[in-house]
Design an enzyme around this catalytic site. Sequence first.
Site, PDB file in Angstrom:
ATOM      1  N   ASN A  74      29.324 -16.665  -8.479  1.00 24.54           N
ATOM      2  CA  ASN A  74      30.526 -17.329  -8.291  1.00 24.54           C
ATOM      3  C   ASN A  74      31.202 -16.420  -7.079  1.00 24.54           C
ATOM      4  O   ASN A  74      32.309 -16.718  -6.555  1.00 24.54           O
ATOM      5  CB  ASN A  74      31.345 -16.976  -9.629  1.00 24.54           C
ATOM      6  CG  ASN A  74      31.119 -17.899 -10.606  1.00 24.54           C
ATOM      7  OD1 ASN A  74      30.989 -19.220 -10.157  1.00 24.54           O
ATOM      8  ND2 ASN A  74      30.946 -17.676 -11.984  1.00 24.54           N
TER       9      ASN A  74
ATOM     10  N   GLU B  66      20.805 -16.517 -13.536  1.00 19.74           N
ATOM     11  CA  GLU B  66      21.031 -15.106 -12.955  1.00 19.74           C
ATOM     12  C   GLU B  66      20.632 -14.014 -14.044  1.00 19.74           C
ATOM     13  O   GLU B  66      21.042 -14.107 -15.386  1.00 19.74           O
ATOM     14  CB  GLU B  66      22.302 -15.023 -12.454  1.00 19.74           C
ATOM     15  CG  GLU B  66      22.777 -15.521 -11.122  1.00 19.74           C
ATOM     16  CD  GLU B  66      24.005 -15.322 -10.682  1.00 19.74           C
ATOM     17  OE1 GLU B  66      24.255 -14.756  -9.714  1.00 19.74           O
ATOM     18  OE2 GLU B  66      25.193 -15.558 -11.379  1.00 19.74           O
TER      19      GLU B  66
ATOM     20  N   HIS C 236      22.727 -15.549 -17.299  1.00 21.13           N
ATOM     21  CA  HIS C 236      23.815 -16.575 -16.469  1.00 21.13           C
ATOM     22  C   HIS C 236      23.120 -17.866 -16.302  1.00 21.13           C
ATOM     23  O   HIS C 236      22.419 -18.058 -15.190  1.00 21.13           O
ATOM     24  CB  HIS C 236      24.336 -15.851 -15.686  1.00 21.13           C
ATOM     25  CG  HIS C 236      25.698 -16.593 -15.066  1.00 21.13           C
ATOM     26  ND1 HIS C 236      26.153 -16.761 -13.597  1.00 21.13           N
ATOM     27  CD2 HIS C 236      26.639 -17.439 -15.791  1.00 21.13           C
ATOM     28  CE1 HIS C 236      27.207 -17.324 -13.724  1.00 21.13           C
ATOM     29  NE2 HIS C 236      27.636 -17.711 -15.011  1.00 21.13           N
TER      30      HIS C 236
HETATM   31  N1  NAD Z   1      30.930 -24.161 -18.749  1.00 22.45           N
HETATM   32  C1  NAD Z   1      30.265 -23.695 -17.739  1.00 22.45           C
HETATM   33  O1  NAD Z   1      29.939 -24.434 -16.654  1.00 22.45           O
HETATM   34  C2  NAD Z   1      29.581 -22.239 -17.761  1.00 22.45           C
HETATM   35  C3  NAD Z   1      28.641 -21.902 -16.673  1.00 22.45           C
HETATM   36  C4  NAD Z   1      28.043 -20.634 -16.802  1.00 22.45           C
HETATM   37  C5  NAD Z   1      28.660 -19.826 -18.091  1.00 22.45           C
HETATM   38  N2  NAD Z   1      29.355 -20.022 -18.729  1.00 22.45           N
HETATM   39  C6  NAD Z   1      29.889 -19.245 -19.713  1.00 22.45           C
HETATM   40  O2  NAD Z   1      29.357 -19.665 -21.125  1.00 22.45           O
HETATM   41  C7  NAD Z   1      30.336 -19.351 -22.172  1.00 22.45           C
HETATM   42  C8  NAD Z   1      30.844 -20.225 -22.951  1.00 22.45           C
HETATM   43  O3  NAD Z   1      31.267 -21.323 -22.151  1.00 22.45           O
HETATM   44  P1  NAD Z   1      31.197 -22.880 -22.662  1.00 22.45           P
HETATM   45  O4  NAD Z   1      31.623 -23.511 -21.375  1.00 22.45           O
HETATM   46  O5  NAD Z   1      29.970 -23.355 -23.290  1.00 22.45           O
HETATM   47  O6  NAD Z   1      32.649 -22.729 -23.809  1.00 22.45           O
HETATM   48  P2  NAD Z   1      32.735 -23.832 -25.056  1.00 22.45           P
HETATM   49  O7  NAD Z   1      34.353 -23.765 -24.996  1.00 22.45           O
HETATM   50  O8  NAD Z   1      32.448 -25.097 -24.359  1.00 22.45           O
HETATM   51  O9  NAD Z   1      31.881 -23.320 -26.091  1.00 22.45           O
HETATM   52  C9  NAD Z   1      32.284 -22.228 -26.901  1.00 22.45           C
HETATM   53  C10 NAD Z   1      31.712 -22.288 -28.178  1.00 22.45           C
HETATM   54  O10 NAD Z   1      31.965 -21.226 -28.820  1.00 22.45           O
HETATM   55  C11 NAD Z   1      32.158 -21.455 -30.332  1.00 22.45           C
HETATM   56  N3  NAD Z   1      32.804 -20.379 -30.868  1.00 22.45           N
HETATM   57  C12 NAD Z   1      33.995 -19.808 -30.761  1.00 22.45           C
HETATM   58  N4  NAD Z   1      34.176 -18.555 -31.666  1.00 22.45           N
HETATM   59  C13 NAD Z   1      32.915 -18.430 -32.028  1.00 22.45           C
HETATM   60  C14 NAD Z   1      32.446 -17.628 -32.754  1.00 22.45           C
HETATM   61  N5  NAD Z   1      33.199 -16.521 -33.267  1.00 22.45           N
HETATM   62  N6  NAD Z   1      30.805 -17.427 -33.123  1.00 22.45           N
HETATM   63  C15 NAD Z   1      30.407 -18.535 -32.540  1.00 22.45           C
HETATM   64  N7  NAD Z   1      30.899 -19.741 -32.032  1.00 22.45           N
HETATM   65  C16 NAD Z   1      32.187 -19.463 -31.383  1.00 22.45           C
HETATM   66  C17 NAD Z   1      33.598 -22.477 -30.072  1.00 22.45           C
HETATM   67  O11 NAD Z   1      33.805 -23.215 -31.364  1.00 22.45           O
HETATM   68  C18 NAD Z   1      32.573 -23.417 -28.847  1.00 22.45           C
HETATM   69  O12 NAD Z   1      31.823 -24.594 -29.421  1.00 22.45           O
HETATM   70  C19 NAD Z   1      31.549 -18.526 -21.452  1.00 22.45           C
HETATM   71  O13 NAD Z   1      31.171 -17.079 -21.413  1.00 22.45           O
HETATM   72  C20 NAD Z   1      31.418 -19.216 -20.112  1.00 22.45           C
HETATM   73  O14 NAD Z   1      32.113 -18.305 -19.155  1.00 22.45           O
HETATM   74  C21 NAD Z   1      30.137 -21.415 -18.818  1.00 22.45           C
END
Ligand code: NAD
Length: 290
Positions: free
Chosen positions: A193, A155, A143
Amino acid sequence: MLLDSIKTVAVLGAGTMGNGIAHVFARAGFNVVLRDVDQRYLDRALDSIGKNLDREVKKGKLAEADKPVVLARLKPVTDMAAIAAADFAVEAVPEKLEIKRAVLSEADKILRPEVILASNTSSISMTALAAMTSRPDRFVGMHFMNPVPVMALVEVIRALQTSDAAFNLTTELTKKLGKTPVAVNDAPGFVSNRVLMPLINEAAYCVMEGVATPEAVDAVMKLGMNHPMGPLELADFIGLDVCVDILHVLQEGLGDPKYRACPLLKKYVAASWLGRKSGRGFYNYSSQGQ
Ligand SMILES: NC(=O)c1ccc[n+]([C@@H]2O[C@H](COP(=O)([O-])OP(=O)(O)OC[C@H]3O[C@@H](n4cnc5c(N)ncnc54)[C@H](O)[C@@H]3O)[C@@H](O)[C@H]2O)c1
């Protein structure tokens, strides 16, 4: 698998977190296969990585001559088959169970059996995700925090099925990235969280009940508790919709009404006041061109 045999890492998803994760692996000397569903997401990710590397050059954290070296380690792909070259994989696709299930099961079929598969999910059970693969003992949570190149914490989350070997190797790999791994067992919201969201929620209740303005709540926490950002500023940065979703996961997963989302947070989300990304949340960002 030994730490030194990890040379190539697959990052699934090139969004906010995926581009940051690809950045820190490439920066630490790993080859990175960065996979997304469409070329335009990959182009956007490489653009962000380039800008973030420039920022590191300006701050004196990276030599200018090393920027092209880091960029050359990144291989953006839309073809999932290209992840077969990976010795370790991190999933960072959207926080939707059905998308995670599809991507993890496809990746599971392509990756070599000994390869560890990590997820960056912020709220889905690692144990449930591990069970969707044929390698539950080689499944682990990694994480990362946003923005990934800046934040020191990862994490490292142990699903019920995670083996000691996979957990220890992921911990050592995290150190190689220059990050600090903290061991956490799988539970709703992990530690980050589980502790942060009730703080944000309580801050929102203070505003809703007229105890203080958002500015005053944030000032108390910054000046009195030495927090670098106030909880409401941080909530706007995370996204108020994301905060409500995570509170819901905590309430469902832990069965305790103390995690119920503050009605004011829900009202803001209903109005599409989602924080920085929509131009308005507890604060108004429209005049700053956000
Ligand atoms: N944004 C944050 O602050 C944060 C912090 C910690 C963890 N996370 C976690 O990280 C993960 C991603 O979040 P994010 O904010 O980067 O989301 P995001 O929407 O910015 O990015 C996700 C990406 O995945 C791509 N995608 C969709 N389907 C796909 C597939 N089949 N194969 C490959 N790529 C695919 C999308 O096109 C997009 O570019 C989530 O699980 C989220 O909970 C986010």
